[in-house]
Every structure is written in structure tokens, then in C-alpha cells.
Scaffold this motif. Structure first.
Motif, mmCIF file in Angstrom:
data_model
loop_
_atom_site.group_PDB
_atom_site.id
_atom_site.type_symbol
_atom_site.label_atom_id
_atom_site.label_comp_id
_atom_site.label_asym_id
_atom_site.label_seq_id
_atom_site.Cartn_x
_atom_site.Cartn_y
_atom_site.Cartn_z
ATOM 1 N N VAL A 184 0.773 -1.270 -0.019
ATOM 2 C CA VAL A 184 0.132 0.051 0.161
ATOM 3 C C VAL A 184 0.743 1.146 0.170
ATOM 4 C CG1 VAL A 184 -1.737 1.272 1.359
ATOM 5 C CG2 VAL A 184 -1.837 -1.347 1.148
ATOM 6 N N ALA A 185 1.873 1.263 0.712
ATOM 7 C CA ALA A 185 2.809 2.432 0.858
ATOM 8 C C ALA A 185 3.500 2.773 -0.527
ATOM 9 C CB ALA A 185 4.046 2.369 1.993
ATOM 10 N N ALA A 186 3.527 1.632 -1.442
ATOM 11 C CA ALA A 186 4.206 1.957 -2.874
ATOM 12 C C ALA A 186 3.256 2.607 -3.648
ATOM 13 C CB ALA A 186 4.603 0.497 -3.274
ATOM 14 N N VAL A 187 2.270 2.602 -3.359
ATOM 15 C CA VAL A 187 0.929 3.110 -4.217
ATOM 16 C C VAL A 187 1.433 4.608 -4.535
ATOM 17 C CG1 VAL A 187 -1.271 3.849 -4.752
ATOM 18 C CG2 VAL A 187 -0.725 1.466 -3.699
ATOM 19 N N PRO A 188 1.635 5.593 -3.536
ATOM 20 C CA PRO A 188 1.987 7.235 -3.758
ATOM 21 C C PRO A 188 3.287 7.140 -4.598
ATOM 22 C CG PRO A 188 1.541 6.518 -1.713
ATOM 23 C CD PRO A 188 1.742 5.381 -2.256
ATOM 24 N N MET A 189 3.997 6.167 -4.878
ATOM 25 C CA MET A 189 5.372 6.106 -5.632
ATOM 26 C C MET A 189 5.046 6.442 -7.161
ATOM 27 S SD MET A 189 7.604 3.448 -3.645
ATOM 28 C CE MET A 189 8.816 3.340 -5.025
ATOM 29 N N LEU A 190 3.862 5.695 -7.353
ATOM 30 C CA LEU A 190 3.244 5.731 -8.870
ATOM 31 C C LEU A 190 2.697 7.318 -9.167
ATOM 32 C CD1 LEU A 190 1.334 2.626 -8.919
ATOM 33 C CD2 LEU A 190 3.827 2.800 -9.696
ATOM 34 N N SER A 191 3.381 7.732 -10.424
ATOM 35 C CA SER A 191 2.439 8.735 -11.037
ATOM 36 C C SER A 191 0.856 8.595 -11.130
ATOM 37 C CB SER A 191 3.012 8.878 -12.504
ATOM 38 O OG SER A 191 2.451 7.971 -13.263
ATOM 39 N N PRO A 192 0.467 9.684 -11.264
ATOM 40 C CA PRO A 192 -1.279 9.785 -11.223
ATOM 41 C C PRO A 192 -1.791 8.880 -12.504
ATOM 42 C CG PRO A 192 -0.653 11.836 -10.580
ATOM 43 C CD PRO A 192 0.580 11.339 -10.967
ATOM 44 N N GLY A 193 -1.020 8.927 -13.466
ATOM 45 C CA GLY A 193 -1.432 7.890 -14.624
ATOM 46 C C GLY A 193 -1.259 6.781 -14.327
ATOM 47 N N LYS A 194 -0.031 6.277 -13.884
ATOM 48 C CA LYS A 194 0.182 4.774 -13.390
ATOM 49 C C LYS A 194 -0.980 4.322 -12.422
ATOM 50 C CE LYS A 194 4.882 4.427 -14.754
ATOM 51 N NZ LYS A 194 4.904 5.708 -15.634
ATOM 52 N N ARG A 195 -1.375 5.219 -11.527
ATOM 53 C CA ARG A 195 -2.421 4.979 -10.317
ATOM 54 C C ARG A 195 -3.547 4.649 -11.092
ATOM 55 N NH1 ARG A 195 0.217 8.729 -6.787
ATOM 56 N NH2 ARG A 195 -1.515 10.358 -7.263
ATOM 57 N N SER A 196 -3.928 5.357 -12.140
ATOM 58 C CA SER A 196 -5.229 5.126 -12.863
ATOM 59 C C SER A 196 -5.234 3.791 -13.612
ATOM 60 C CB SER A 196 -5.327 6.241 -13.791
ATOM 61 O OG SER A 196 -5.684 7.490 -13.183
ATOM 62 N N ILE A 197 -3.843 3.415 -13.891
ATOM 63 C CA ILE A 197 -3.902 2.080 -14.581
ATOM 64 C C ILE A 197 -3.884 0.932 -13.492
ATOM 65 C CG2 ILE A 197 -2.265 0.663 -15.967
ATOM 66 C CD1 ILE A 197 -1.382 3.068 -17.441
ATOM 67 N N LEU A 198 -3.277 1.015 -12.558
ATOM 68 C CA LEU A 198 -3.326 0.154 -11.406
ATOM 69 C C LEU A 198 -4.744 0.052 -10.875
ATOM 70 C CD1 LEU A 198 -1.993 -1.785 -9.283
ATOM 71 C CD2 LEU A 198 -1.778 0.421 -7.897
ATOM 72 N N LEU A 199 -5.533 1.120 -10.923
ATOM 73 C CA LEU A 199 -6.882 1.031 -10.623
ATOM 74 C C LEU A 199 -7.773 0.111 -11.557
ATOM 75 C CD1 LEU A 199 -9.275 3.619 -9.156
ATOM 76 C CD2 LEU A 199 -10.060 2.537 -11.081
ATOM 77 N N VAL A 207 2.413 -0.992 -17.465
ATOM 78 C CA VAL A 207 2.075 -2.077 -16.585
ATOM 79 C C VAL A 207 3.493 -2.803 -16.221
ATOM 80 C CG1 VAL A 207 1.414 -4.565 -16.614
ATOM 81 C CG2 VAL A 207 0.007 -2.518 -17.597
ATOM 82 N N LYS A 208 4.657 -2.590 -17.076
ATOM 83 C CA LYS A 208 5.858 -3.281 -16.924
ATOM 84 C C LYS A 208 6.539 -2.550 -15.658
ATOM 85 C CE LYS A 208 10.372 -4.582 -18.817
ATOM 86 N NZ LYS A 208 10.939 -4.619 -20.195
ATOM 87 N N GLU A 209 6.285 -1.325 -15.778
ATOM 88 C CA GLU A 209 6.641 -0.255 -14.695
ATOM 89 C C GLU A 209 5.963 -0.795 -13.237
ATOM 90 O OE1 GLU A 209 7.628 3.742 -15.418
ATOM 91 O OE2 GLU A 209 8.019 3.254 -17.578
ATOM 92 N N ILE A 210 4.708 -0.738 -13.383
ATOM 93 C CA ILE A 210 3.904 -0.936 -12.403
ATOM 94 C C ILE A 210 4.468 -2.410 -11.608
ATOM 95 C CG2 ILE A 210 1.605 -1.691 -11.309
ATOM 96 C CD1 ILE A 210 0.695 0.370 -13.431
ATOM 97 N N PHE A 211 4.638 -3.354 -12.457
ATOM 98 C CA PHE A 211 4.938 -4.536 -11.902
ATOM 99 C C PHE A 211 6.450 -4.761 -11.018
ATOM 100 C CE2 PHE A 211 2.743 -7.663 -15.304
ATOM 101 C CZ PHE A 211 1.438 -7.231 -14.393
ATOM 102 N N GLY A 212 7.140 -3.739 -11.655
ATOM 103 C CA GLY A 212 8.394 -3.558 -10.986
ATOM 104 C C GLY A 212 8.445 -3.032 -9.859
ATOM 105 N N VAL A 213 7.555 -2.034 -9.558
ATOM 106 C CA VAL A 213 7.361 -1.382 -8.346
ATOM 107 C C VAL A 213 6.989 -2.315 -7.248
ATOM 108 C CG1 VAL A 213 5.967 0.131 -6.941
ATOM 109 C CG2 VAL A 213 7.007 0.850 -9.140
#
Length: 261
Positions: free
Chosen positions: A190-205, A231-237
Motif C-alpha cells: 500500500v505504501a508503494a502506491v503513492p510512488m506511482l504517477s497519477p497516470g500509473k495509479r489510474s492504470i493500477l486501479l 504495466v511493466k513499470e507497475i509490476f517492477g514497483v
């Protein structure tokens, strides 16, 4: 929360609690059942249930969706964009302050946290108006020091505000069945979610909402190639290699594992 509920409402709540406790079904299915029945009681059009991280006054909330209802195709992506607007940090600040003080389950109406209706003069308003969705009831329960179980309930923009009775029904139902709230999500994820940009957070959602990469590309107006890169970057996080592994990080313990405590 001062509104009284009548005998009929109380009977409805008892019936919902009894039915969900007796269900032989996975936890996510039980949550959906509760939300669908609650939305019938309060005459809501849309709802979401997920986890929120870093809900602090003046900070844009980061959240991951578990379940949702009422949204049409393509609407969820626009909803994510509206939630990510910078003005939402200011609009959610009073609720975040209340949570920080109480440290317990809190449910509030839009008009309670924004009595002067500054929402309609915010930069976020046009996004919500385009969706015809208005902020309504927000109900959050601390899961641990950094994570909140977050339920949002909405009506269409042109409809009347929810009432104190509606908020009280939501609070009673969501606070009196504590085992419905997310368990097993690792606080570090959960703490890693703010590390994502707003655009990547939308994709994660949208990934967590079960959308394919093709659907996400269409809904966000991007190419599949671009979505694949994100998605590749999200997986990496999160240190995962697949959509299913990502979902497991946030939904661990949601597979029909009993009533908990």
C-alpha cells in the motif's frame, strides 16, 4: 452522526447482516452483496470499495480498487482521473483530519466535510460533471497504521444529496461487520502506491478492477504498447511478473477464508 433510523431500516440492516453471515461465498462476493443491498437502501447509483494509502490532510489520496458497482463501460477510467485531480487533496482534507483525530471508522456526507460546497468551484468539478457523478458518502476504516478500507457511495450529479439517515445506515452496516474489510494486504505494498504517477495509479486501479490491457488502452485513449510499458513499470514497483500476482498482493486473504475475528 445524529440521525435516527426507523424500525423498518433497522429490520433491513438485521436482515442484511444475517444473510451475509450465513453466505457460503468468498469474501469479495459478500462485500458485493452488502454494497448492493446498502445501495438499494440509500438509493445510490455508484459505489467503490478499495484500500487507501497516505490519506493525510493536504495530500492527494492514493487508492486501489477492489470492487465497484453501477459504472458503465469507460466510466471507471474517467472516475479514476477525477479522483486523481490535485484539488481532491483539498476537498478530502477535512475527512482526513477527522480520521487522524479519531483513529477509528468514520463515515461522512459530502455536505458535512464541505459545508460551503467549494467542490462546485474546484478544478475537479468539470471532470465529475462530465461523468454525472457527485461525491456523496465516504466511509473509511483503519486497517493498520498506513492503510484504510475505503468505501465511496455516489449519486448522479443532478440528484439530491444523500441524507444523514443514509450516512447512518452506511456507517452502521460497514462498521458492524468488521471482518468484511480488507485483510492480508501488505502495508509495504500500500505504501508503494503513492510512488506511482497519477497516470500509473489510474492504470493500477483499472487493472485491479479486472480490465484487460486492451480495455485500459481504449478507456484511457492510449496505445496498447504504451499501456504495456506502464504495466511493466507497475509490476517492477511491486516486484511481480503478472496481473494475477499483482492482484494477489492486494487481495490476499479474500478467498472465502471464513469470518475472521
Amino acid at each position: 452522526m445524529t440521525a435516527e433510523i426507523d424500525i423498518k431500516d433497522a429490520g433491513e440492516l438485521v436482515e442484511i447482516v444475517g444473510e451475509v453471515c450465513a453466505m457460503d461465498a468468498p469474501l469479495l462476493q459478500r462485500r458485493r452483496f452488502v454494497m448492493e443491498r446498502l445501495c438499494q437502501l440509500v438509493d445510490a447509483d455508484y459505489w467503490t470499495w478499495g484500500i487507501a494509502a497516505d490519506l493525510r490532510p493536504g495530500v492527494l489520496p492514493s487508492w486501489v480498487l477492489h470492487l465497484h458497482g453501477g459504472f458503465e463501460d469507460g466510466q471507471l477510467a474517467k472516475f479514476a482521473r477525477a479522483q486523481e485531480h490535485p484539488d481532491m487533496a483539498r476537498l478530502t482534507a477535512p475527512f482526513a483530519e477527522l480520521l487522524a483525530v479519531t483513529g477509528s471508522h468514520v463515515t461522512r456526507l459530502r455536505q458535512q466535510t464541505d459545508p460551503e460546497d467549494t467542490f462546485v468551484r474546484s478544478g475537479a468539478y468539470p471532470l465529475w460533471a462530465e461523468l454525472d457523478i457527485a461525491p456523496g458518502i465516504m466511509s473509511c476504516r483503519p486497517v493498520d497504521a498506513t492503510t484504510l478500507s475505503s468505501v465511496l457511495i455516489h449519486r448522479r450529479m443532478t440528484r439530491p444529496f444523500f441524507t444523514e439517515r443514509d450516512a447512518r445506515l452506511a456507517h452502521i452496516l460497514l462498521s458492524e461487520i468488521p471482518w468484511l474489510h480488507p485483510r492480508g494486504t501488505r502495508s509495504e505494498d500500500v505504501a508503494a502506491v503513492p510512488m506511482l504517477s497519477p497516470g500509473k495509479r489510474s492504470i493500477l486501479l483499472l487493472l485491479m478492477a479486472g480490465q484487460s490491457r486492451g480495455q485500459i488502452a481504449k478507456n484511457l485513449g492510449l496505445s496498447v504498447h504504451t499501456i504495456n510499458d506502464h504495466v511493466k513499470e507497475i509490476f517492477g514497483v511491486f516486484g511481480v511478473n503478472s496481473h494475477s500476482q499483482l492482484a494477489a498482493r492486494f487481495l490476499a486473504g479474500d478467498g472465502g477464508d471464513g469470518l475472521g475475528e
